[in-house]
Design an enzyme around this catalytic site. Structure first.
Site, PDB file in Angstrom:
ATOM      1  N   CYS A  52      14.185 -13.838 -16.215  1.00 28.75           N
ATOM      2  CA  CYS A  52      13.422 -12.717 -15.678  1.00 28.75           C
ATOM      3  C   CYS A  52      12.821 -13.097 -14.324  1.00 28.75           C
ATOM      4  O   CYS A  52      12.950 -14.237 -13.862  1.00 28.75           O
ATOM      5  CB  CYS A  52      12.322 -12.288 -16.660  1.00 28.75           C
ATOM      6  SG  CYS A  52      10.862 -13.362 -16.694  1.00 28.75           S
ATOM      7  N   ARG A  54      11.767   3.883   9.242  1.00 26.21           N
ATOM      8  CA  ARG A  54      12.804   3.354   8.346  1.00 26.21           C
ATOM      9  C   ARG A  54      13.013   4.187   7.077  1.00 26.21           C
ATOM     10  O   ARG A  54      14.060   4.086   6.437  1.00 26.21           O
ATOM     11  CB  ARG A  54      12.471   1.910   7.939  1.00 26.21           C
ATOM     12  CG  ARG A  54      11.198   1.804   7.116  1.00 26.21           C
ATOM     13  CD  ARG A  54      10.594   0.405   7.111  1.00 26.21           C
ATOM     14  NE  ARG A  54       9.329   0.392   6.383  1.00 26.21           N
ATOM     15  CZ  ARG A  54       8.170   0.802   6.884  1.00 26.21           C
ATOM     16  NH1 ARG A  54       8.117   1.281   8.098  1.00 26.21           N
ATOM     17  NH2 ARG A  54       7.068   0.747   6.164  1.00 26.21           N
ATOM     18  N   LYS A 112       4.692  10.867  -1.352  1.00 28.91           N
ATOM     19  CA  LYS A 112       6.095  10.462  -1.217  1.00 28.91           C
ATOM     20  C   LYS A 112       6.951  10.993  -2.366  1.00 28.91           C
ATOM     21  O   LYS A 112       8.072  11.468  -2.147  1.00 28.91           O
ATOM     22  CB  LYS A 112       6.196   8.944  -1.136  1.00 28.91           C
ATOM     23  CG  LYS A 112       5.686   8.366   0.167  1.00 28.91           C
ATOM     24  CD  LYS A 112       5.895   6.860   0.234  1.00 28.91           C
ATOM     25  CE  LYS A 112       5.441   6.317   1.590  1.00 28.91           C
ATOM     26  NZ  LYS A 112       5.631   4.854   1.705  1.00 28.91           N
ATOM     27  N   CYS A 117       5.271  -5.344   5.193  1.00 30.97           N
ATOM     28  CA  CYS A 117       5.774  -4.739   6.429  1.00 30.97           C
ATOM     29  C   CYS A 117       4.644  -4.473   7.421  1.00 30.97           C
ATOM     30  O   CYS A 117       4.825  -4.607   8.628  1.00 30.97           O
ATOM     31  CB  CYS A 117       6.481  -3.431   6.103  1.00 30.97           C
ATOM     32  SG  CYS A 117       7.925  -3.614   5.047  1.00 30.97           S
TER      33      CYS A 117
END
Length: 253
Positions: A170, A71, A84, A185
């Site tokens: 908030c 993804r 990353k 995930c």
């Protein structure tokens, strides 16, 4: 003022009455902090850079692994094992060399978050855990910065705009529990295009804030990738919120 090359590059924005030259120049002079270079970040960041945001500060301590490739489409198979933020910075610079990219490949403590948030005009929370979301929210409240929060798991996404700069509600007003299981995930899975939808939506809201275009705050927007439907739920500022109530009260003259 934009030069001829910039006028050509951003001409499709400039043609829009709501943007024009003036608002495009606002983007070129703006700074955005993005916390997280996973699914949401890999969708949001390319649009921010392409749209002409002048400086992007990106933070993520994680490295790329095989499971991300399903993804997180800015990363290649050969990127596995790399940080990353480093691969993301390379990707963005290749697409807009005029965009200044600042990377932070480590955990951000409270002081780090406050320092980076203070530099930003808008903050995007593209993280994937409750603790980070609460920490980013606290920094935005402390520094009175707009926050665009996104989430994606299974087939379900969430999008919320918080305006601490306008003394609005908030993240803690809405989610005030001490801790929560977001449904990571790695445990529950995520539909690949969902992160693209939500990350791109975060970028759109951030760009509108930077250009002072209308943005709906205090609205929880939920998207189902299974049905293609959006639902929205309005909420109000919690006057007893442990994070933003005191800041709001101290700002009243």
């Amino acid at each position: 003022m934009m030069d001829d090359q910039q006028l050509l590059r951003y001409s499709r924005h400039i043609l829009l009455n709501e943007i024009g030259v003036e608002n495009q120049e606002k983007l070129l002079q703006s700074t955005v902090l993005v916390v997280g270079c996973g699914g949401l970040g890999t969708a949001a960041l390319p649009y921010l850079a392409a749209a002409g945001v002048g400086k992007l500060i990106i933070a993520d301590h994680d490295t790329i692994d095989e499971t991300n490739l399903q993804r997180q489409i800015t990363y290649a198979e050969t990127d596995t094992g790399s940080l990353k933020v480093e691969k993301m910075a390379q990707f963005l610079r290749e697409r807009n060399s005029q965009c200044i990219i600042e990377v932070h490949p480590h955990y951000l403590n409270t002081d780090d978050l406050n320092q980076l948030t203070a530099q930003a005009d808008v903050v995007l929370d593209c993280s994937d855990n409750f603790a980070t979301r609460q920490a980013v929210n606290a920094a935005c409240v402390q520094n009175r910065k707009p926050l665009v929060s996104g989430a994606a798991v299974r087939f379900d996404g969430q999008l919320i705009v918080f305006r601490a700069d306008l003394d609005e509600a908030c993240y803690h007003c809405l989610f005030d529990m001490a801790q929560a299981d977001d449904g990571a995930c790695a445990l529950f899975g995520v539909f690949a295009p969902l992160v693209g939808v939500m990350g791109a939506a975060q970028a759109a809201e951030a760009l509108k804030i930077l250009m002072s275009l209308p943005v709906a705050a205090n609205v929880l927007r939920c998207y189902s990738a299974l049905t293609g439907e959006w639902q929205q739920f309005k909420f109000v500022k919690n006057q007893s919120c442990q994070i933003c109530a005191a800041v709001g009260q101290s700002s009243i003259i």
